[in-house]
Design a protein around this motif. Structure first.
Motif, mmCIF file in Angstrom:
data_model
loop_
_atom_site.group_PDB
_atom_site.id
_atom_site.type_symbol
_atom_site.label_atom_id
_atom_site.label_comp_id
_atom_site.label_asym_id
_atom_site.label_seq_id
_atom_site.Cartn_x
_atom_site.Cartn_y
_atom_site.Cartn_z
ATOM 1 N N PHE A 1 -3.975 1.348 7.015
ATOM 2 C CA PHE A 1 -5.428 1.510 7.034
ATOM 3 C C PHE A 1 -5.875 2.771 6.314
ATOM 4 O O PHE A 1 -6.942 2.803 5.709
ATOM 5 C CB PHE A 1 -5.949 1.445 8.474
ATOM 6 C CG PHE A 1 -5.946 0.041 8.988
ATOM 7 C CD1 PHE A 1 -6.930 -0.847 8.571
ATOM 8 C CD2 PHE A 1 -4.948 -0.424 9.827
ATOM 9 C CE1 PHE A 1 -6.915 -2.173 9.006
ATOM 10 C CE2 PHE A 1 -4.929 -1.736 10.257
ATOM 11 C CZ PHE A 1 -5.922 -2.611 9.848
ATOM 12 N N GLU B 1 -8.192 3.572 -0.971
ATOM 13 C CA GLU B 1 -8.353 2.736 -2.163
ATOM 14 C C GLU B 1 -9.797 2.257 -2.305
ATOM 15 O O GLU B 1 -10.347 2.223 -3.395
ATOM 16 C CB GLU B 1 -7.408 1.538 -2.084
ATOM 17 C CG GLU B 1 -7.385 0.748 -3.374
ATOM 18 C CD GLU B 1 -6.478 -0.458 -3.288
ATOM 19 O OE1 GLU B 1 -5.260 -0.267 -3.382
ATOM 20 O OE2 GLU B 1 -6.988 -1.571 -3.108
ATOM 21 N N ARG B 2 -10.380 1.917 -1.145
ATOM 22 C CA ARG B 2 -11.768 1.457 -1.175
ATOM 23 C C ARG B 2 -12.691 2.547 -1.684
ATOM 24 O O ARG B 2 -13.606 2.296 -2.463
ATOM 25 C CB ARG B 2 -12.199 1.048 0.230
ATOM 26 C CG ARG B 2 -11.729 -0.327 0.578
ATOM 27 C CD ARG B 2 -12.414 -0.771 1.818
ATOM 28 N NE ARG B 2 -12.346 -2.207 1.959
ATOM 29 C CZ ARG B 2 -12.917 -2.858 2.939
ATOM 30 N NH1 ARG B 2 -13.583 -2.190 3.857
ATOM 31 N NH2 ARG B 2 -12.827 -4.157 3.021
ATOM 32 N N ARG C 1 -5.706 1.928 2.682
ATOM 33 C CA ARG C 1 -6.733 0.953 2.361
ATOM 34 C C ARG C 1 -8.098 1.615 2.207
ATOM 35 O O ARG C 1 -8.836 1.351 1.265
ATOM 36 C CB ARG C 1 -6.762 -0.093 3.461
ATOM 37 C CG ARG C 1 -7.464 -1.341 3.062
ATOM 38 C CD ARG C 1 -7.163 -2.446 4.031
ATOM 39 N NE ARG C 1 -8.275 -3.364 4.024
ATOM 40 C CZ ARG C 1 -9.304 -3.308 4.838
ATOM 41 N NH1 ARG C 1 -9.340 -2.370 5.767
ATOM 42 N NH2 ARG C 1 -10.275 -4.168 4.764
ATOM 43 N N TYR D 1 0.803 -1.217 0.000
ATOM 44 C CA TYR D 1 0.000 0.000 0.000
ATOM 45 C C TYR D 1 0.840 1.273 0.000
ATOM 46 O O TYR D 1 0.432 2.280 -0.548
ATOM 47 C CB TYR D 1 -0.912 0.034 1.236
ATOM 48 C CG TYR D 1 -2.129 -0.845 1.106
ATOM 49 C CD1 TYR D 1 -3.272 -0.391 0.450
ATOM 50 C CD2 TYR D 1 -2.140 -2.129 1.622
ATOM 51 C CE1 TYR D 1 -4.384 -1.194 0.321
ATOM 52 C CE2 TYR D 1 -3.252 -2.941 1.485
ATOM 53 C CZ TYR D 1 -4.375 -2.461 0.838
ATOM 54 O OH TYR D 1 -5.469 -3.262 0.705
ATOM 55 N N VAL D 2 2.006 1.217 0.635
ATOM 56 C CA VAL D 2 2.721 2.468 0.895
ATOM 57 C C VAL D 2 3.657 2.825 -0.258
ATOM 58 O O VAL D 2 4.002 1.996 -1.084
ATOM 59 C CB VAL D 2 3.543 2.361 2.194
ATOM 60 C CG1 VAL D 2 2.635 2.163 3.364
ATOM 61 C CG2 VAL D 2 4.574 1.270 2.090
#
Lengths: 269, 352
Positions: B339, B345-346, B342, B270-271
């Motif tokens: 988080f 992205e959601r 995340r 993610y990072v």
């Protein structure tokens, strides 16, 4: 093969182009190519989905997904063909690709002019058995590879099962299976602490015991924790999962060749 | 360190507090390891000793928990295409040689200057390596964060070294580089020597892979897990041969750390690239501070200073506290970023 003896009606029937795939979703360039050629040659299309792993041992999960994918794929093919006024018939079969093609080309049935095979099928398998020429479609836009199998999922509404998508339910199942196994392993070790500590610290050849045990722990507990987070929905990033950091791009010395993006056939009769 | 154990080993009785403590430290250590490739181990050894575990058993059990954790992390990150197995295995073998050299150095210092001298040497290496390497990594991370243009891959040094054609040249496909073995070996040896001295080889291994070999931070931190696996397995076999591994402690720590290592590995997808460097630098610098507090104790033992007993024990406790703080800070940064990215992205997926 005594085609001369066949009734006239069969011989006069419209010829077909057989398009074969072993993936649930047929790739789009193959569909486009088949439709274009069929229109030009006044042929119909026989789209065949061959399930090459009908007895795959996952409780029928693969076969179910395959059927769903096939229906999606068929609907899409029909839409594409209808736009150009080409007729499409569908066939599904299972077993070896070569044998399936041979069955479909059987002289008693439809008259197959030639065969177009999708990505993921080995050409030799088909050419060895096929009585008619076999073509593959070579599309520069879509490189062959697993990730392209489901490339037209955007065509359908969201939430449809795809072949490559592991479902949440499966993660939950794995969580319980491996969680149980891990718990059993821990319980076994900690209930018989005394015996374990006596043997595991003996040293010498007994050194294999702790090492073997932690390997077992890393398998069971590793799988448990992996599916645990997945079951909770904490998974790798969808957008960057395939990215392996920055990829070094060498500058080309000459001007890059212009890309030909049209799907085209390769002859392998 | 890997010498035969002559004294009768004492294995502690476990209670709820120690189980919970080991599980939590394992989880946080695992989270950090999964993310930056190493770390966490430096808190576990003193942590176990504070529970009353003898030093040898603490070191052996720490070593034995390290390699399964590294294995699980490496497999997870291999699935994301971040691990260069060939690079990891070659480095791992030479790192293991480095560990043996490190032990020999430690032993000769122990013979010449005694226990306190050896401790002082360890603290000295701790502070010097962590401060120099840590500040360098930190500076680079900040520079990367600020730069908006396309990121230059590899340092000037790495690019220069890669151009030197010195037999045997090795090509690494995942890391996407070709370099002479003669430049890999010193990095690997240094990684092993540091691992033998302060228990975390990754503090040299990962920056070495990034700045000297020229791998990206994601590939470097993932490949470090393979190196840690090779080193850890070798070390564990030796310790287990002398029967010093307390398998119960190992299993409790593993119970926590495998949860952590999975989450840390997920976090890397993610990072941005500089985040790994940033987390690493933060942990290294805070740990370096913790060692400052440990030095007065050894100076006292060498009769260089004469501080009171209570202030020394307070300093030792502060030192341990700061180390835990370093790990917690790293874990917090990782979790917050995971988080945040995340949910972002959601939101994007839901919209588009």
């Amino acid at each position: 093969m005594q085609t001369d003896n066949l009734p006239e009606s069969i011989q006069r029937k419209t010829p077909f182009i057989l398009v074969v795939t072993r993936n649930g979703h047929m790739s789009e360039p193959v569909m486009d190519y088949a439709v274009n050629v069929a229109e030009r040659m006044h042929c119909s299309i026989l789209a065949a989905h061959i399930n090459t792993l009908p007895f795959y041992r996952d409780g029928g999960r693969r076969s179910n997904l395959f059927t769903t994918a096939m229906q999606e794929s068929a609907a899409m093919f029909e839409a594409k063909a209808a736009a150009k006024g080409v007729g499409v018939e569908h066939a599904s079969d299972s077993g070896k690709i070569g044998k399936a093609v041979k069955r479909l080309c059987h002289p008693g049935g439809r008259r197959i002019e030639f065969v177009v095979v999708d990505q993921g099928i080995k050409l030799d398998e088909v050419t060895a058995q096929s009585p008619v020429p076999v073509f593959t479609v070579n599309s520069p836009k879509y490189k062959a590879g697993l990730q392209r199998k489901t490339s037209h999922s955007h065509f359908f509404q969201k939430g449809v099962h795809r072949m490559s998508t592991a479902t949440r339910k499966r993660h939950v199942q794995n969580t319980f299976i491996f969680g149980g196994l891990t718990a059993a392993l821990y319980a076994a070790v900690f209930t018989s602490q005394e015996a374990v500590m006596t043997y595991f610290t003996k040293g010498g050849i007994y050194a294999a015991l702790p090492v073997a045990l932690v390997f077992a722990v890393s398998y069971f507990h590793g799988n448990f924790t992996s599916s645990f987070w997945s079951a909770l929905g904490i998974e790798s990033s969808k957008t960057t999962a395939t990215r392996t950091a920055e990829i070094r791009v060498e500058k080309p010395v000459t001007a890059p060749a212009r890309k030909d993006t049209r799907p085209r056939a390769e002859v392998n009769a | 360190m890997h010498g035969p154990v002559t004294e009768v080993l004492q294995f502690i009785d476990l209670n709820a507090y120690s189980v919970l403590f080991l599980f939590l430290v394992g989880f946080i250590g695992g989270l950090v390891s999964g993310f930056i490739g190493s770390g966490g181990a430096f808190v576990l050894t003193p942590g176990m000793m504070s529970l009353g575990v003898p030093g040898t058993v603490a070191v052996a059990s720490n070593m034995c928990h390290k390699f399964p954790k590294a294995l699980v992390g490496a497999i997870k990150r291999f699935k994301y295409g971040q691990v260069d197995i060939k690079l990891g295995l070659i480095m791992g073998v030479f790192a293991e040689i480095g560990v043996q050299i490190g032990i020999m150095v430690q032993r000769s210092i122990l013979e010449k200057f005694g226990q306190a001298g050896s401790n002082l040497y360890v603290s000295f290496i701790f502070v010097v390596v962590l401060v120099t390497v840590g500040s360098f990594v930190m500076r680079d991370a900040i520079k990367m964060k600020k730069s908006t243009g396309p990121v230059k891959v590899g340092t000037a040094l790495a690019r220069r070294l890669q151009q030197i054609e010195l037999w045997p040249m090795i090509t690494f496909k995942t890391a996407n580089l070709r370099i002479s073995m003669w430049f890999l070996v010193p990095v690997a040896l240094a990684t092993g020597m540091l691992a033998a001295t302060i228990a975390v080889g990754g503090f040299i291994g990962v920056p070495g892979l990034m700045y000297i070999i020229g791998a990206t931070s994601i590939v470097a931190s993932a490949t470090e897990l393979v190196i840690a696996f090779v080193m850890g397995l070798g070390g564990t076999l030796i310790w287990a041969y002398y029967g010093s591994v307390d398998i119960r402690l190992v299993m409790i720590i593993l119970a926590g750390s495998l949860f952590g290592v999975q989450l840390g590995a997920i976090g890397t997808t993610y990072v941005k690239d500089y985040m790994i460097k940033y987390v690493m630098a933060v942990i290294m610098l805070i740990v370096a501070v913790s060692r400052f507090f440990a030095i007065p104790k050894y100076l006292n033992e060498l009769h260089v200073t004469s501080l009171s007993e209570t202030s020394v024990s307070l300093m030792t406790r502060i030192s341990f506290g700061v180390m835990c703080f370093a790990l917690l800070t790293g874990a917090t940064i990782i979790l917050v970023n995971l988080f945040k990215a995340r949910s972002l992205e959601r939101a994007v997926l839901a919209r588009g």
